[in-house]
Design a protein around this motif. Sequence first.
Motif, PDB file in Angstrom:
ATOM      1  N   LEU A  18       0.837  -1.185   0.000  1.00  0.00           N
ATOM      2  CA  LEU A  18       0.000   0.000   0.000  1.00  0.00           C
ATOM      3  C   LEU A  18       0.880   1.244   0.000  1.00  0.00           C
ATOM      4  O   LEU A  18       1.955   1.248   0.610  1.00  0.00           O
ATOM      5  CB  LEU A  18      -0.919   0.014   1.224  1.00  0.00           C
ATOM      6  N   SER A  19       0.399   2.270  -0.668  1.00  0.00           N
ATOM      7  CA  SER A  19       1.117   3.535  -0.714  1.00  0.00           C
ATOM      8  C   SER A  19       0.185   4.654  -0.267  1.00  0.00           C
ATOM      9  O   SER A  19      -1.030   4.574  -0.464  1.00  0.00           O
ATOM     10  CB  SER A  19       1.588   3.836  -2.139  1.00  0.00           C
ATOM     11  N   CYS A  20       0.771   5.685   0.287  1.00  0.00           N
ATOM     12  CA  CYS A  20      -0.009   6.840   0.727  1.00  0.00           C
ATOM     13  C   CYS A  20       0.849   8.088   0.525  1.00  0.00           C
ATOM     14  O   CYS A  20       1.894   8.225   1.167  1.00  0.00           O
ATOM     15  CB  CYS A  20      -0.402   6.689   2.189  1.00  0.00           C
ATOM     16  N   VAL A  21       0.403   8.960  -0.352  1.00  0.00           N
ATOM     17  CA  VAL A  21       1.130  10.193  -0.618  1.00  0.00           C
ATOM     18  C   VAL A  21       0.626  11.278   0.325  1.00  0.00           C
ATOM     19  O   VAL A  21      -0.585  11.547   0.384  1.00  0.00           O
ATOM     20  CB  VAL A  21       0.951  10.636  -2.073  1.00  0.00           C
ATOM     21  N   ALA A  22       1.543  11.886   1.042  1.00  0.00           N
ATOM     22  CA  ALA A  22       1.204  12.954   1.982  1.00  0.00           C
ATOM     23  C   ALA A  22       1.588  14.299   1.388  1.00  0.00           C
ATOM     24  O   ALA A  22       2.707  14.460   0.908  1.00  0.00           O
ATOM     25  CB  ALA A  22       1.935  12.730   3.303  1.00  0.00           C
ATOM     26  N   VAL A  60       0.080  -8.404  13.073  1.00  0.00           N
ATOM     27  CA  VAL A  60       0.794  -8.228  11.807  1.00  0.00           C
ATOM     28  C   VAL A  60       2.308  -8.235  11.988  1.00  0.00           C
ATOM     29  O   VAL A  60       3.052  -8.183  10.998  1.00  0.00           O
ATOM     30  CB  VAL A  60       0.374  -6.912  11.107  1.00  0.00           C
ATOM     31  N   LYS A  61       2.763  -8.308  13.216  1.00  0.00           N
ATOM     32  CA  LYS A  61       4.196  -8.270  13.487  1.00  0.00           C
ATOM     33  C   LYS A  61       4.898  -9.411  12.763  1.00  0.00           C
ATOM     34  O   LYS A  61       4.455 -10.558  12.810  1.00  0.00           O
ATOM     35  CB  LYS A  61       4.414  -8.365  15.004  1.00  0.00           C
ATOM     36  N   GLY A  62       5.981  -9.073  12.073  1.00  0.00           N
ATOM     37  CA  GLY A  62       6.727 -10.083  11.336  1.00  0.00           C
ATOM     38  C   GLY A  62       6.227 -10.313   9.924  1.00  0.00           C
ATOM     39  O   GLY A  62       6.892 -10.977   9.121  1.00  0.00           O
ATOM     40  N   ARG A  63       5.047  -9.781   9.608  1.00  0.00           N
ATOM     41  CA  ARG A  63       4.482  -9.940   8.252  1.00  0.00           C
ATOM     42  C   ARG A  63       4.382  -8.604   7.523  1.00  0.00           C
ATOM     43  O   ARG A  63       4.518  -8.554   6.299  1.00  0.00           O
ATOM     44  CB  ARG A  63       3.090 -10.581   8.325  1.00  0.00           C
ATOM     45  N   PHE A  64       4.090  -7.533   8.242  1.00  0.00           N
ATOM     46  CA  PHE A  64       3.918  -6.217   7.646  1.00  0.00           C
ATOM     47  C   PHE A  64       5.106  -5.329   8.005  1.00  0.00           C
ATOM     48  O   PHE A  64       5.706  -5.485   9.068  1.00  0.00           O
ATOM     49  CB  PHE A  64       2.643  -5.559   8.166  1.00  0.00           C
ATOM     50  N   ALA A  65       5.388  -4.373   7.121  1.00  0.00           N
ATOM     51  CA  ALA A  65       6.462  -3.418   7.389  1.00  0.00           C
ATOM     52  C   ALA A  65       6.039  -2.035   6.910  1.00  0.00           C
ATOM     53  O   ALA A  65       5.625  -1.875   5.756  1.00  0.00           O
ATOM     54  CB  ALA A  65       7.742  -3.848   6.699  1.00  0.00           C
ATOM     55  N   ILE A  66       6.166  -1.058   7.793  1.00  0.00           N
ATOM     56  CA  ILE A  66       5.847   0.326   7.441  1.00  0.00           C
ATOM     57  C   ILE A  66       7.147   1.065   7.125  1.00  0.00           C
ATOM     58  O   ILE A  66       8.180   0.834   7.773  1.00  0.00           O
ATOM     59  CB  ILE A  66       5.078   1.029   8.588  1.00  0.00           C
ATOM     60  N   SER A  67       7.088   1.921   6.122  1.00  0.00           N
ATOM     61  CA  SER A  67       8.260   2.697   5.759  1.00  0.00           C
ATOM     62  C   SER A  67       7.795   3.990   5.097  1.00  0.00           C
ATOM     63  O   SER A  67       6.609   4.164   4.840  1.00  0.00           O
ATOM     64  CB  SER A  67       9.165   1.909   4.807  1.00  0.00           C
ATOM     65  N   ARG A  68       8.743   4.880   4.860  1.00  0.00           N
ATOM     66  CA  ARG A  68       8.395   6.128   4.167  1.00  0.00           C
ATOM     67  C   ARG A  68       9.543   6.561   3.267  1.00  0.00           C
ATOM     68  O   ARG A  68      10.696   6.202   3.483  1.00  0.00           O
ATOM     69  CB  ARG A  68       7.995   7.215   5.153  1.00  0.00           C
ATOM     70  N   ASP A  69       9.170   7.341   2.260  1.00  0.00           N
ATOM     71  CA  ASP A  69      10.139   7.895   1.328  1.00  0.00           C
ATOM     72  C   ASP A  69      10.113   9.409   1.512  1.00  0.00           C
ATOM     73  O   ASP A  69       9.111  10.054   1.205  1.00  0.00           O
ATOM     74  CB  ASP A  69       9.765   7.504  -0.096  1.00  0.00           C
ATOM     75  N   ASN A  70      11.202   9.962   2.020  1.00  0.00           N
ATOM     76  CA  ASN A  70      11.255  11.399   2.294  1.00  0.00           C
ATOM     77  C   ASN A  70      11.180  12.233   1.018  1.00  0.00           C
ATOM     78  O   ASN A  70      10.669  13.345   1.025  1.00  0.00           O
ATOM     79  CB  ASN A  70      12.533  11.749   3.044  1.00  0.00           C
ATOM     80  N   ASP A  72       9.598  11.526  -1.917  1.00  0.00           N
ATOM     81  CA  ASP A  72       8.253  11.549  -2.492  1.00  0.00           C
ATOM     82  C   ASP A  72       7.161  11.801  -1.464  1.00  0.00           C
ATOM     83  O   ASP A  72       5.989  11.868  -1.816  1.00  0.00           O
ATOM     84  CB  ASP A  72       7.963  10.219  -3.199  1.00  0.00           C
ATOM     85  N   ASN A  73       7.545  11.924  -0.186  1.00  0.00           N
ATOM     86  CA  ASN A  73       6.545  12.092   0.881  1.00  0.00           C
ATOM     87  C   ASN A  73       5.496  10.987   0.824  1.00  0.00           C
ATOM     88  O   ASN A  73       4.290  11.250   0.907  1.00  0.00           O
ATOM     89  CB  ASN A  73       5.865  13.461   0.779  1.00  0.00           C
ATOM     90  N   THR A  74       5.971   9.766   0.674  1.00  0.00           N
ATOM     91  CA  THR A  74       5.070   8.623   0.553  1.00  0.00           C
ATOM     92  C   THR A  74       5.291   7.650   1.708  1.00  0.00           C
ATOM     93  O   THR A  74       6.423   7.383   2.099  1.00  0.00           O
ATOM     94  CB  THR A  74       5.293   7.907  -0.784  1.00  0.00           C
ATOM     95  N   ILE A  75       4.191   7.163   2.219  1.00  0.00           N
ATOM     96  CA  ILE A  75       4.218   6.166   3.284  1.00  0.00           C
ATOM     97  C   ILE A  75       3.830   4.824   2.670  1.00  0.00           C
ATOM     98  O   ILE A  75       2.909   4.767   1.855  1.00  0.00           O
ATOM     99  CB  ILE A  75       3.201   6.522   4.384  1.00  0.00           C
ATOM    100  N   TYR A  76       4.523   3.782   3.049  1.00  0.00           N
ATOM    101  CA  TYR A  76       4.251   2.462   2.493  1.00  0.00           C
ATOM    102  C   TYR A  76       3.869   1.475   3.592  1.00  0.00           C
ATOM    103  O   TYR A  76       4.292   1.614   4.742  1.00  0.00           O
ATOM    104  CB  TYR A  76       5.481   1.916   1.757  1.00  0.00           C
ATOM    105  N   LEU A  77       3.091   0.491   3.204  1.00  0.00           N
ATOM    106  CA  LEU A  77       2.835  -0.652   4.074  1.00  0.00           C
ATOM    107  C   LEU A  77       3.028  -1.893   3.218  1.00  0.00           C
ATOM    108  O   LEU A  77       2.206  -2.199   2.358  1.00  0.00           O
ATOM    109  CB  LEU A  77       1.428  -0.624   4.666  1.00  0.00           C
TER     110      LEU A  77
END
Length: 120
Positions: A18-22, A60-70, A72-77
């Motif tokens: 999943l992506s989320c543009v802020a 979701v621990k161990g299966r999902f990972a949250i991250s961001r791209d500074n 593009d101001n995008t948050i990922y799951l």
Amino acid sequence: QLQASGGGLVQAGGSLRLSCVASGRTFSGVGWFRQAPGKEREFVAIMDWRGGSKRYADSVKGRFAISRDNVDNTIYLQMNRLKPEDTAVYYCAASSSWFRGINEADFGSWGQGTLVTVSS
């Protein structure tokens, strides 16, 4: 403003990102929450924008990972080893502050949600 995308239909055991543009302002905390049919919205993963602190729901621990791209101001799951019980509308959210003990009520900006359906 937050704009989420990336949902879809996937078989159990599969993956989705999943992506989320802020845009529009600076945030200190960002995260993903989800709401399954007939259930209340629940926390999935949150992190401070600097990336030093992350927190996950036990489910979701161990299966999902949250991250961001500074850049593009995008948050990922990144969601791996998906299960039927992961089926839900996923929302990205952001907070103007970050502190120990932050929870859903502290996130004042919300995206429109993206549907993830995991078939068995």
